[in-house]
Design an enzyme around this catalytic site. Structure first.
Site, short mmCIF file in Angstrom:
data_model
loop_
_atom_site.label_atom_id
_atom_site.label_comp_id
_atom_site.label_asym_id
_atom_site.label_seq_id
_atom_site.Cartn_x
_atom_site.Cartn_y
_atom_site.Cartn_z
N GLY A 18 0.82 -1.22 0.00
CA GLY A 18 0.00 0.00 0.00
C GLY A 18 0.84 1.26 0.00
N LYS A 207 -2.62 -19.09 -5.56
CA LYS A 207 -2.28 -18.58 -6.89
C LYS A 207 -2.58 -19.63 -7.96
CE LYS A 207 1.23 -15.45 -5.06
NZ LYS A 207 2.58 -15.38 -4.53
N1 LIG Z 1 4.31 -8.15 -0.07
C1 LIG Z 1 4.27 -8.72 -1.28
O1 LIG Z 1 5.30 -8.99 -1.89
C2 LIG Z 1 2.97 -9.03 -1.91
C3 LIG Z 1 1.78 -8.93 -1.23
N2 LIG Z 1 0.61 -9.25 -1.85
C4 LIG Z 1 -0.65 -9.12 -1.15
O2 LIG Z 1 -0.87 -7.75 -0.90
C5 LIG Z 1 -1.62 -7.60 0.31
C6 LIG Z 1 -0.86 -6.69 1.26
O3 LIG Z 1 0.39 -7.26 1.52
P1 LIG Z 1 1.55 -6.45 2.27
O4 LIG Z 1 1.49 -5.02 1.91
O5 LIG Z 1 2.79 -7.21 2.04
O6 LIG Z 1 1.09 -6.65 3.77
P2 LIG Z 1 1.38 -5.70 5.03
O7 LIG Z 1 1.12 -6.52 6.24
O8 LIG Z 1 2.72 -5.06 4.88
O9 LIG Z 1 0.28 -4.57 4.84
C7 LIG Z 1 -1.05 -4.72 5.17
C8 LIG Z 1 -1.46 -3.47 5.93
O10 LIG Z 1 -2.86 -3.48 6.13
C9 LIG Z 1 -3.12 -2.97 7.43
N3 LIG Z 1 -4.45 -3.43 7.86
C10 LIG Z 1 -4.82 -4.63 8.30
N4 LIG Z 1 -6.14 -4.63 8.59
C11 LIG Z 1 -6.59 -3.40 8.31
C12 LIG Z 1 -7.86 -2.78 8.41
N5 LIG Z 1 -8.92 -3.45 8.85
N6 LIG Z 1 -7.98 -1.50 8.02
C13 LIG Z 1 -6.92 -0.81 7.56
N7 LIG Z 1 -5.67 -1.34 7.46
C14 LIG Z 1 -5.53 -2.62 7.83
C15 LIG Z 1 -1.98 -3.51 8.28
O11 LIG Z 1 -1.80 -2.74 9.44
C16 LIG Z 1 -0.81 -3.41 7.31
O12 LIG Z 1 -0.12 -2.19 7.44
C17 LIG Z 1 -1.86 -9.01 0.83
O13 LIG Z 1 -3.08 -9.50 0.34
C18 LIG Z 1 -0.71 -9.79 0.20
O14 LIG Z 1 -1.01 -11.16 0.06
C19 LIG Z 1 0.56 -9.64 -3.16
C20 LIG Z 1 1.70 -9.76 -3.88
C21 LIG Z 1 2.99 -9.50 -3.30
N1 LIG Z 2 4.36 -13.81 -0.06
C1 LIG Z 2 4.22 -13.76 -1.47
C2 LIG Z 2 4.06 -12.33 -1.92
C3 LIG Z 2 3.66 -12.25 -3.31
O1 LIG Z 2 2.64 -12.77 -3.76
C4 LIG Z 2 5.44 -14.35 -2.12
O2 LIG Z 2 6.45 -14.53 -1.43
O3 LIG Z 2 5.38 -14.67 -3.32
#
Ligand SMILES: NC(=O)C1=CN([C@@H]2O[C@H](COP(=O)(O)OP(=O)(O)OC[C@H]3O[C@@H](n4cnc5c(N)ncnc54)[C@H](O)[C@@H]3O)[C@@H](O)[C@H]2O)C=CC1
Ligand SMILES: N[C@@H](CC=O)C(=O)O
Ligand code: NA
Length: 433
Positions: A18, A207
Site C-alpha cells: 500500500g 495462486k
Molecule cells: N508483499 C508482497 O510482496 C505481496 C503482497 N501481496 C498481497 O498484498 C496484500 C498486502 O500485503 P503487504 O502489503 O505485504 O502486507 P502488510 O502486512 O505489509 O500490509 C497490510 C497493511 O494493512 C493494514 N491493515 C490490516 N487490517 C486493516 C484494516 N482493517 N484497516 C486498515 N488497514 C488494515 C496492516 O496494518 C498493514 O499495514 C496481501 O493481500 C498480500 O497477500 C501480493 C503480492 C505481493
Molecule cells: N508472499 C508472497 C508475496 C507475493 O505474492 C510471495 O512470497 O510470493
C-alpha cells in the site's frame, strides 16, 4: 481530451504494498492522468495504526474506519491491500454496493471467494481486477484473461511464490539455514503477514487456484489444489538433486488431462534439471510457463514479490479500471463456462525420486524392485550406496519413469511394510524433463 474532475481512489492498507501504491500515485500523478485521461486523487487511506508516520500522505487522508471510507459513495476505485479474508471480503463487497470498482492483491481471498466476489462485481456493474495477486509484478492474469482468450491453454507451470524461492535459492547456493533465509525474506517484505502461508504452500496454492480457474475457464477452489510446502526440504535433498543434475523448486502446476475433460492443480517441491529455465530463477523472482494449442510455449518472468514490484501490478490495474470507468464500461469478469472436472492428485502422472534406507544385505534390491513392478511403476534408475557408519544399512535411490501419483503412493505404502526397508528418507517429484 483530459477530464478535469479527478477519479477518486481509496486505499485500504498502507503496509509494504500500500505504501508503494501511494508513493507511485503521487510521484507519477501527471503520467497516470495522461494515460487514463483524467487525474486520479488519493481520497482516503484506511490504516490500522494512524500514529505511524507515512511520508507523502497528508494526515487528513488517514482513517481507521475503512468501512466508512468504502461507503462514502464518491469513491471510484477501492484498492484493497490489507490482505486476509475479513474484513477485506466485506469491504470489497461494500465497495461494489456503494459504486466503486475494486483492485486487489489478495490471492488468499480471491482463491477462496473469487466466484462470489466476481458475482458481486457483476451485480453492481463494477470491475474486480487483481493482477498483483499472482506472481507480483509479472503480467500474467491479463495475458491469460485477454491475450490468450482466443487460444486453448493446456498447462501452466511455474514458480509463483517469491519467499520460498528466495529460501530454496539461499539454501542451495549459500548453504544458508531455513530460518535465517526466511527471516531475510520477511525483512525484505516478500513474506505474507503469517509466513506459514508461504512455506507451507498455501500462498502458491491460492495462486494456482486463480491461474487454473482463468486458464481453463473452470472454477477451481483452493481445496481442489493439492498442496505440499517446502519446510521438509533438507540439505540432503539438495545433495541428491545435485547428483541427478537437478535443483529443487516449489512449483505450481495446473494441467488439462490428455482427453481434455478434466484438470488438475498442485503445489509441491520438485526436482528440476539444472538445464531447465526454471532452475535459474533466483531470489524472489517468479517464472511461469504457459502452454497453449496455438501459441505453443510462453514464459513469463520477473519479480514475484516486494512492495514496488507488486505496486506496479496494482497501478496497472488501477489505470485499466479508471479507463473503463471513463468509458462507462467494465472489463472481463469471471469465465467459468467450461466447468471441467477438477481431478484429485492421484490422477497426476509424473516421475519420482525416492530415497530409501534399506538393510544392506543380498536380495533387498530385488525385493524393492518387485514392489515397484507389482504397482505398475516402472523404474528408470537405481543407485545403492553402502554407508560408512557400520549400521548394516544402505541408501537406495530409485528414480521412476512416469507413473500416477496413486500408483506411487501404493508403492511407497507397500515398501514401508517390508522388513528390509527401514525408512523412506524422501520422496520428491521430478518435473521439467
Ligand atoms: N508483499 C508482497 O510482496 C505481496 C503482497 N501481496 C498481497 O498484498 C496484500 C498486502 O500485503 P503487504 O502489503 O505485504 O502486507 P502488510 O502486512 O505489509 O500490509 C497490510 C497493511 O494493512 C493494514 N491493515 C490490516 N487490517 C486493516 C484494516 N482493517 N484497516 C486498515 N488497514 C488494515 C496492516 O496494518 C498493514 O499495514 C496481501 O493481500 C498480500 O497477500 C501480493 C503480492 C505481493
Ligand atoms: N508472499 C508472497 C508475496 C507475493 O505474492 C510471495 O512470497 O510470493
Ligand atoms: Na502479476
Amino acid at each position: 481530451m483530459m477530464r478535469t474532475r479527478p477519479l477518486k481512489v481509496a486505499l485500504l492498507g498502507c503496509g509494504v504494498v500500500g505504501s508503494e501504491v501511494a508513493r507511485i500515485m503521487t510521484t507519477h500523478a501527471d503520467d497516470l492522468a495522461a494515460r487514463i485521461g483524467a487525474p486520479i486523487e488519493l481520497a482516503g487511506v484506511a490504516v490500522r495504526r494512524p500514529s505511524k508516520v507515512r511520508e507523502g500522505i497528508p494526515a487528513e487522508l488517514i482513517t481507521t474506519d475503512a468501512t466508512a471510507l468504502v461507503k462514502r459513495g464518491d469513491i471510484d476505485v477501492v484498492v484493497e491491500v490489507i490482505g486476509g479474508i475479513e474484513p477485506a471480503r466485506t469491504l470489497i463487497t461494500t465497495a461494489f454496493e456503494h459504486g466503486a470498482s475494486v483492485v486487489s492483491a489478495n490471492k488468499a481471498l480471491l482463491a477462496q471467494d473469487g466466484a462470489a466476489l466476481h458475482a458481486a462485481a457483476d451485480e453492481n456493474d463494477k470491475d474486480l481486477y487483481y493482477e498483483a495477486a499472482v506472481a507480483g509484478a509479472i503480467p500474467l492474469i491479463r495475458p491469460l484473461r485477454e491475450s490468450l482468450a482466443g487460444d486453448k491453454v493446456n498447462r501452466v507451470l511455474g514458480i509463483v511464490n517469491g519467499t520460498t524461492n528466495f529460501i530454496l535459492d539461499k539454501m542451495d547456493s549459500t548453504g544458508a539455514g531455513y530460518q535465517e533465509a526466511l527471516d531475510e525474506a520477511t525483512a525484505l517484505g516478500y513474506a505474507e503477514a503469517d509466513p506459514t502461508a508461504d512455506v507451507e504452500g498455501f500462498d502458491a496454492a491460492a495462486k494456482a487456484a486463480i491461474l487454473a480457474g482463468i486458464a481453463f475457464h473452470t472454477r477451481v477452489r483452493l481445496d481442489d489444489v493439492h498442496r505440499e510446502g517446502m519446510t521438509e526440504v533438507t540439505a540432503a535433498d539438495f545433495a541428491s538433486a545435485k547428483e541427478m543434475g537437478c535443483t529443487i523448486k516449489l512449483l505450481a502446476i495446473c494441467e488439462r488431462s490428455a482427453d481434455g475433460a478434466s484438470v488438475t492443480a498442485r503445489v509441491h517441491p520438485a526436482m528440476i534439471p539444472l538445464s531447465h529455465p526454471l532452475a535459474s530463477v533466483r531470489g524472489a523472482y517468479n517464472a511461469v510457463f504457459v502452454e497453449s494449442d496455438a501459441a505453443g510455449q510462453l514464459m513469463f518472468y520477473g519479480p514475484g514479490a516486494g512492495g514496488a514490484p507488486t505496486a506496479s501490478a496494482v497501478l496497472g490495474d488501477l489505470v485499466a479500471v479508471c479507463r473503463n470507468r471513463l468509458n462507462g464500461a467494465t472489463g472481463p469478469g469471471e469465465s467459468a463456462y467450461a466447468a471441467l472436472t477438477v481431478s484429485p492428485m492421484g490422477d497426476v502422472v509424473t516421475r519420482y525420486h525416492i530415497s530409501l534406507d534399506v538393510a544392506d544385505k543380498p536380495g533387498v534390491l530385488a525385493q524393492v524392485a518387485t514392489v515397484f513392478a507389482e504397482h505398475g511403476v516402472s523404474i528408470d534408475t537405481v543407485r545403492q550406496q553402502g554407508r560408512q557408519d557400520g549400521d548394516g544399512e544402505a541408501s537406495l535411490v530409485v528414480v521412476t519413469h512416469r507413473a500416477s501419483d496413486a500408483s506411487l503412493s501404493g508403492t511407497v505404502e507397500a515398501l514401508r511394510k517390508l522388513d528390509t526397508v527401514r525408512g523412506v528418507a524422501s520422496i520428491m517429484r521430478v518435473e521439467g524433463e
